[in-house]
Design a protein around this motif. Sequence first.
Motif, short mmCIF file in Angstrom:
data_model
loop_
_atom_site.label_atom_id
_atom_site.label_comp_id
_atom_site.label_asym_id
_atom_site.label_seq_id
_atom_site.Cartn_x
_atom_site.Cartn_y
_atom_site.Cartn_z
N GLU A 713 0.61 7.48 1.23
CA GLU A 713 -0.33 6.43 1.60
C GLU A 713 -1.15 5.98 0.40
O GLU A 713 -1.36 4.77 0.19
N ARG A 716 1.03 3.80 -1.94
CA ARG A 716 1.24 2.44 -1.42
C ARG A 716 -0.02 1.59 -1.55
O ARG A 716 0.05 0.41 -1.88
N GLU A 717 -1.20 2.18 -1.28
CA GLU A 717 -2.44 1.41 -1.36
C GLU A 717 -2.79 1.07 -2.81
O GLU A 717 -3.20 -0.04 -3.12
N ARG A 718 -2.65 2.04 -3.68
CA ARG A 718 -3.12 1.85 -5.06
C ARG A 718 -2.13 1.07 -5.94
O ARG A 718 -2.50 0.65 -7.03
N LEU A 720 -0.40 -1.69 -4.78
CA LEU A 720 -0.21 -3.05 -4.29
C LEU A 720 -0.43 -4.04 -5.43
O LEU A 720 -1.31 -3.83 -6.27
N ARG A 723 -3.99 -4.99 -5.80
CA ARG A 723 -4.99 -3.94 -6.02
C ARG A 723 -4.38 -2.82 -6.87
O ARG A 723 -4.26 -1.69 -6.42
#
Length: 727
Positions: A713, A716-718, A720, A723
């Motif tokens: 997780e 995937r978030e960091r 993008l 971002r």
Amino acid sequence: MSVDTADRSGVLPIQPDFRLVAFAALVVLTASYGSILYHVTDVVGGARLMLVVLIGCATLAVVVGRILRVRTALFLTCLFVGGGVVVYFLSVPASQRALLSPARVLTDTVALLTGLSVLRLTQANVWALSVAPTPVFLSWYLAVRRRYVGSVVVGGAALSLLVLTGDAGTLTTLAGVVGAAGVVGFGTLDRYGGTAAQVDTLVILFVVMVVAASTLSLAAPTRAGPVLPDRTSPTGVTSFVDSGDNVQVVGTIRLSPQVQFTVESSGEAYWATATYDRYTGSGWVRTGDTDPYVGRLGQPPGGGRELQQTVTAETELGAMPAAWRPTAVEGLPNSRIRVTPQGTLRPATTIDAGESYTVTSRVPDAPPAELQSAGTDYPDDVVETYTRLPASTPDRVAERAANVTADAETPYEKAVAIESYLESSKRYSLTVERPEGDVADAFLFEMDAGYCTYFATTMVTMLRAEGVPARFVTGYTPGERVGEDEWVVRGLDSHAWVQVYVPDEGWVRFDPTPANPRESAERARITDARQSGEAGVDTENSGQSTPTPTPTGGGDDGGSDTDTTPTPTGNASVGTGDPGAIGDTDPTSTTSDDGFELPSTETLALWGVVLVGVGAVVRRTGAGRRAIRAVWLRRRGPRRDPDADAVRAFERLAYLLERQERPRRPSETPRAYIRHVTSDDRARRVLRAYERARYGGGVDRAEADAAADAVGELVRERTLPTRPFAR
């Protein structure tokens, strides 16, 4: 935990042995000029001895490199030079040795430095064997003494000489240049120390140098000759009838329909321009120097019928076409006429459009019965020169020649048998791929079609394998007859054929190229050129007629009045457009059925060099390592032991945070590091699983999966696109 610290340091984990790499580069440099000298001895004789000389001199230098002082080594090198000069001088025939003088030696040296091929030297093999020891020994000796620049100067001088003589090809030259640069570059790193980053930089510079040299090596042609490169062919060729010193057998060509010259003659003939005696496996070389014309020339042993012809140039000519054998020339100053050792004429300066000259020839006209009974009483020099083949010629060529001539009892019958065999077994086509290796071998066993240079080369090779003296001739077929005693000769009449030596008669013509397909191709090309309005296709006398058929049986230009050429097998259809379309689908074409064109060897080599450079750039910038790590970061990996999975999850987390936040300090614990760079609960959960797996009682499958999911997780978030550095 610090991840990838060693990789980020910029130093190879294992320091390479730069001295070993420098010697490997010296091997490449030595092989570049050594391969050329080896090729010379392969063609002329002494290939095995050359291999012994090259390896022996390099080995001797390595053995004595640490023992002999520099002065002693230089003295030994001088002995090599002096011994080579003496050996070569003694190898020259006594008649030629008497003509040697300081001025002649200087002239010959200048000729070598301005494009005289080593293969044109009469004793080319002795010259090569005499020259080889000096650069090999001295360059390897200096390299052993760690004098790398001096080593390259010696080896580079040898390569430069062969580049100036025209014997070094593009790939060989580039290989030598890269080898020389490698010796200097890696030798410098050996003497003064170096890092991986410097190695990458050297490799990148080498690649740039090779690519730049390859890109800038193309030169525009001077003028259009009678034989032109095909528009779609990757292989170009200048005219093979302009009486050059060598002819390379190439791939697809097209023939020019433009008128080259006209001939006024009492009879038709093949108009020869050059004769070649030395076969290299890929082409032909004319040996010896030309002599000035002094008013008369030699005559064939059998006399022959006299034929007088007046040639008028319709465009610039680099040759002097004439029926074999020319015995006298008028119309041009003697100073503008040269005579080759093979007996053909050559202009000292270009013959301009409108200029004329008259040649008197003695054409061999012995009937087949006399040729049949001529025997094998050949002069020694004819046997020595015109039965020689490269040592690398495959044995199967001689075996095929023996099979074809099994029922022949005389040299004449052997020539007729080989001529008929090639005419009937191979198709005529201008659309072919230049084969790798020996041309005659490839044409016999790998190709179904070819044009005149392939047919003539193969016939000469087969005859020589049978001990019959033969040579390769270029020139023109008679052309279009436009009057009682007048012929118009175009570029598409350019041709190559064979001369076979017959005792008491001299050199007799044989033509193994199928006549009917060739003549059909010529007529179609003229028709197409006239319909499209091409300039220079006709003279005021040629009108709209078509070329007349040419007898191609045994005998030279009158030896046989009957066309005995068999009808070729197969369907050799004739296209109506570019003559490159002659014939059915060519099985040797570089284009496959789906239209994919196979790249040439040079192109593949260049792309290989480019890929090496790309690899060096990727390594130098770390892009490859980062790409691998990016894939590793996003892959959860296979399920293994729960503790191992928990540790892997933390390593992925640490790599992600080090790239987006800051690197972990050497004295910083994993707990302290995570606490300082992020407050995300998922990161702390991964940390706890890691600590229990490494220092506690371990984790179960559920905790390990939870840690892996949490890292996924965060990744995937960091990562993008919007971002890339989000916390």
